[in-house]
Design an enzyme around this catalytic site. Structure first.
Site, PDB file in Angstrom:
ATOM      1  CG  ASP A   1      -1.797  -1.197   1.336  1.00 37.69           C
ATOM      2  OD1 ASP A   1      -2.599  -1.408   0.410  1.00 37.69           O
ATOM      3  OD2 ASP A   1      -1.675  -1.936   2.331  1.00 37.69           O
TER       4      ASP A   1
ATOM      5  CG  ASP B   1       4.093   3.075  15.184  1.00 39.13           C
ATOM      6  OD1 ASP B   1       4.798   3.493  14.240  1.00 39.13           O
ATOM      7  OD2 ASP B   1       3.225   2.192  15.025  1.00 39.13           O
TER       8      ASP B   1
ATOM      9  CG  ASP C   1      -0.591   4.538   3.920  1.00 41.23           C
ATOM     10  OD1 ASP C   1      -1.454   4.122   3.113  1.00 41.23           O
ATOM     11  OD2 ASP C   1      -0.260   3.932   4.948  1.00 41.23           O
TER      12      ASP C   1
END
Length: 430
Positions: A59, A139, A61
């Site tokens: 994917d 994170d 982003d």
């Protein structure tokens, strides 16, 4: 906490073997349109990390300083999703590019506006910020890298490039604080360890942190379950999980060292590698199998063998209901699991009149796969799995003979009995 740099390291992507040619054309188009409208826009996260590792991203982003509403206004085929973390999905046919607005780390008392709980768990994360602030609220350092496919430039505020070189998975800032904000990061840590093979300090995975997963909505945990176990590295992820208190929270009825579970994880990885379909329902059926059997046996003991079918139904319903309070599997998966469990009883003790009907059952292939895994795990005699393998490839005449041999009278006349040994069938489907 490590000292935060005042500016990002700006690097030419080409010497790092990252090129715009490797990027999905639709993602490049999204970046171009946002920049053309006067906004900042970068590819971010796992896609940048994977490009740097020489892997093909699944994917792409995009991060931008445009608000979700502004992004929505630029792209006709788009929609806003999420409450805790509002983002925009921009659709190109079946391809979806996820666009998020730069965010900043939480500050002040978030409980005042209902954005966090007293224990630090963040409920909503929609405080917009700068590009630099966005990097520091992510994170892991390896997921906080930004790439501009037009300028061919990579930004690194947090030392992510160095951690990729060292194959190190490192939280940005204080690990325990980040986990208090969102305990799901425990699962993400395990998932990235399994996928990347990077090292991670295991000190963060104590029982108190694992218990915090009980505070996460069950629907969100289902999403994390599918990401962890249906991405091609389920066996490694399960092995890592078993070294933590997490399985006791998410799957309290699964005994440690369960061979059937490990075999199912390995089988799922092989199917994905071979481009074959997988479903979370199958793995959940495996994970909950021992619990279901124990409940069914208890009910039969209480109410007698005459109510065996009812006991099976009630045991399945109760086992699934308890698990759904932790991981909210969609109803279609619950139906799938019950069908696979129900068929096991008939596959293990085939009756002549029932065999043709079983072969036509919608869930037969899934139930057959389940039976073979049980045989591999030593829970079923291999001969019964082989019998079902043989009958699927037998001629009409041979099939009739195999079914007839199940009749006790035929066996007394010297029938074959249907217990031939031999190689397993190679084509397993669900």
């Amino acid at each position: 906490m490590e000292t935060e740099p005042l500016a990002a390291a700006k690097l030419d992507a080409k010497p790092l073997n990252v090129s715009r040619k490797q990027v999905d054309a639709n993602a490049v188009d999204v970046v171009a349109k946002l920049k053309g409208a006067g906004f900042q826009a970068w590819l971010v996260g796992g896609c940048v990390r994977d490009l740097l590792l020489g892997a093909r991203p699944k994917d792409f982003d995009v991060a931008t300083n445009a608000t979700p509403e502004q992004v929505r206004g630029l792209f006709r085929r788009s929609r806003l999703v999420g409450r805790r973390f509002k983002i925009t999905h921009v659709r190109y046919g079946r391809d979806v590019i996820e666009v998020s607005t730069f965010r900043k780390a939480p500050s002040g008392d978030l409980r005042i506006n209902g954005n966090a709980k007293a224990n630090g768990l963040i409920l909503r994360d929609n405080a917009y910020g700068t590009l630099r602030e966005d990097a520091f609220r992510r994170d892991f350092t390896v997921n906080a890298l930004y790439y501009d496919p037009h300028e061919e430039q990579i930004l690194d505020y947090v030392g992510g490039l160095d951690d990729i070189k060292r194959q190190r998975l490192r939280f940005i800032g204080d690990a325990r604080q980040r986990l208090r904000e969102d305990p799901v990061r425990l699962l993400r840590a395990i998932r990235f360890q399994a996928k990347l093979g990077f090292g991670l300090d295991a000190a963060w995975a104590d029982s108190r942190m694992a218990e915090r997963l009980r505070e996460i909505p069950a629907a969100r945990l289902f999403d994390e379950f599918t990401k962890m176990f249906l991405s091609g590295y389920a066996a490694k992820a399960w092995h890592l999980l078993e070294g933590t208190p997490i399985p006791g929270v998410l799957f309290p009825a699964v005994p440690k060292g369960n061979r059937l579970v490990q075999l199912a994880m390995e089988n799922t990885d092989r199917r994905i590698a071979n481009g074959r379909p997988v479903t979370p329902g199958f793995l959940l059926a495996v994970l909950l199998w021992e619990d279901f059997r124990a409940r069914a046996q208890a009910l039969r003991s209480q109410h007698g063998a005459a109510n065996g079918e009812d006991a099976t139904v009630l045991a399945a319903q109760s086992a699934l209901a308890d698990q759904r309070r932790i991981i909210a599997m969609p109803r279609r998966h619950s139906h799938f699991i019950q069908d696979v469990w129900h068929l096991q009883r008939h596959l293990r003790s085939p009756r002549p009149k029932r065999v043709p009907k079983l072969l036509r059952e919608t869930r037969f292939r899934a139930a057959y796969d389940f039976l073979l895994l049980c045989a591999d795990a030593g829970l079923v005699e291999p001969a019964i799995g082989q019998w079902w393998t043989d009958i699927q490839t037998a001629s009409d005449e041979g099939r009739d003979a195999m079914i007839n041999d199940l009749n006790p009278a035929a066996r007394q006349r010297g029938g074959r009995g249907g217990s031939r040994q031999g190689g397993r069938g190679k084509s397993r489907q669900r």
